[in-house]
Design a protein around this motif. Sequence first.
Motif, PDB file in Angstrom:
ATOM      1  N   TYR A 173      53.369 -15.070 -28.473  1.00 28.97           N
ATOM      2  CA  TYR A 173      53.371 -15.604 -27.110  1.00 28.97           C
ATOM      3  C   TYR A 173      54.428 -16.686 -26.937  1.00 28.97           C
ATOM      4  CZ  TYR A 173      51.260 -16.895 -22.636  1.00 28.97           C
ATOM      5  OH  TYR A 173      51.035 -17.139 -21.301  1.00 28.97           O
ATOM      6  N   THR A 220      58.037 -15.414 -27.315  1.00 24.69           N
ATOM      7  CA  THR A 220      58.458 -14.728 -26.094  1.00 24.69           C
ATOM      8  C   THR A 220      58.850 -15.732 -25.019  1.00 24.69           C
ATOM      9  OG1 THR A 220      57.042 -12.828 -26.555  1.00 24.69           O
ATOM     10  CG2 THR A 220      57.723 -13.153 -24.277  1.00 24.69           C
ATOM     11  N   THR A 240      62.569 -15.977 -23.385  1.00 23.23           N
ATOM     12  CA  THR A 240      62.718 -15.841 -21.934  1.00 23.23           C
ATOM     13  C   THR A 240      63.483 -17.013 -21.345  1.00 23.23           C
ATOM     14  OG1 THR A 240      60.635 -14.603 -21.814  1.00 23.23           O
ATOM     15  CG2 THR A 240      61.467 -15.548 -19.770  1.00 23.23           C
ATOM     16  N   SER A 296      57.134 -11.148 -19.077  1.00 21.50           N
ATOM     17  CA  SER A 296      57.320 -11.240 -20.529  1.00 21.50           C
ATOM     18  C   SER A 296      56.096 -11.847 -21.212  1.00 21.50           C
ATOM     19  CB  SER A 296      58.573 -12.066 -20.838  1.00 21.50           C
ATOM     20  OG  SER A 296      58.424 -13.403 -20.400  1.00 21.50           O
ATOM     21  N   ALA A 319      53.549 -10.071 -23.784  1.00 26.95           N
ATOM     22  CA  ALA A 319      53.411 -10.618 -25.128  1.00 26.95           C
ATOM     23  C   ALA A 319      51.944 -10.736 -25.535  1.00 26.95           C
ATOM     24  CB  ALA A 319      54.092 -11.980 -25.210  1.00 26.95           C
ATOM     25  N   ILE A 350      60.911  -7.542 -23.400  1.00 25.95           N
ATOM     26  CA  ILE A 350      60.917  -8.683 -24.317  1.00 25.95           C
ATOM     27  C   ILE A 350      59.518  -8.941 -24.858  1.00 25.95           C
ATOM     28  CG2 ILE A 350      61.267 -11.183 -24.461  1.00 25.95           C
ATOM     29  CD1 ILE A 350      63.515 -10.877 -22.424  1.00 25.95           C
ATOM     30  N   GLY A 351      58.531  -8.949 -23.968  1.00 25.04           N
ATOM     31  CA  GLY A 351      57.166  -9.239 -24.400  1.00 25.04           C
ATOM     32  C   GLY A 351      56.588  -8.180 -25.320  1.00 25.04           C
ATOM     33  N   THR A 366      58.570  -8.152 -28.793  1.00 28.80           N
ATOM     34  CA  THR A 366      58.290  -9.337 -29.608  1.00 28.80           C
ATOM     35  C   THR A 366      56.880  -9.281 -30.173  1.00 28.80           C
ATOM     36  OG1 THR A 366      59.789 -10.647 -28.235  1.00 28.80           O
ATOM     37  CG2 THR A 366      58.246 -11.854 -29.635  1.00 28.80           C
ATOM     38  N   SER A 367      55.903  -8.923 -29.355  1.00 30.97           N
ATOM     39  CA  SER A 367      54.526  -8.845 -29.836  1.00 30.97           C
ATOM     40  C   SER A 367      54.374  -7.748 -30.895  1.00 30.97           C
ATOM     41  CB  SER A 367      53.569  -8.593 -28.666  1.00 30.97           C
ATOM     42  OG  SER A 367      53.863  -7.361 -28.024  1.00 30.97           O
TER      43      SER A 367
END
Length: 285
Positions: free
Chosen positions: A93, A96, A100, A160, A164, A226-227, A230-231
């Motif tokens: 979290y 992200t 961002t 995002s 995430a 992105i979220g 990344t997660s």
Amino acid sequence: MTSSLLHDSLAALACLILALALEKAKPRHVYVLKETLYEHSYPHKENTVPSWSVPVYSLLGPLVLFVSYHLVRPWRLPRWEAMRLVVGLCLAYFLTGAITNCLKLPVGRPRPNFVRVCWPNGTMVFEQEDQWGGYPVCDPSVGDGDLEEIRKSWPSGHSSLSAAGLGYASWFALGQFRSFSHSASEGRQWGFLLALLPSFGAVAVAVTRVLDYWHFPSDALTGLAIGFLTSFWVYRLLYPPLTHPRCELSWDMLQAAEAREERQQLSRAAERDPQWGTSRSEPQP
């Protein structure tokens, strides 16, 4: 285990500090073409999803889900494993959020409602103006907070962060249901759909950002990418691939289970042949 968990917690804390520090920074003042101002002249509407609610449903929501799952499941995760799962959520979290903000500030893309917020009386003023455009000078009545927010369109922070937190919950659920594992039992379709529900929520939030004229579709799509990515990356640091036969176990629990099974096999072999264990330890001539 304690040392590793501490390092993961420090990494999440560093990402949180970076994200908060960047949140206070000012975005770049970009040159705007006059012929593109129509793209930024949408109405200034209220947020369907307020900013304060984002960490409530996308961070605290998955946290409550993990704790409830830990308490209700017949066999509970070890305490350190449950804590690592929560730390992984925080890392995904906050990382992200930092990514961002690192993109928002240097890009400085005006929002779709930029004209309505910057020039509420309709009088457009530019610095270093030429025949094509210039640097917008907003009306003095516009607050400093609005001046910064209208230049933070790409990528969407709501999208995002939602992807995430809720995406991390979906990856975890897909692993627990073994939706892509060949060793899964019947009913994997229901588990697959149930695991995707949090991600559907993140997509719904992204749609509201476009409908409220706070973001362009490309802003929302980039934020979701992105979220989710990344997660997933953070999840894979803790858990094996979703196609693994025992993907519901973390890497540490999987190694512990494999070591335990190996000891049990050696014990059963020794029971069948009492001299089997001693013969392996005797030096060979």
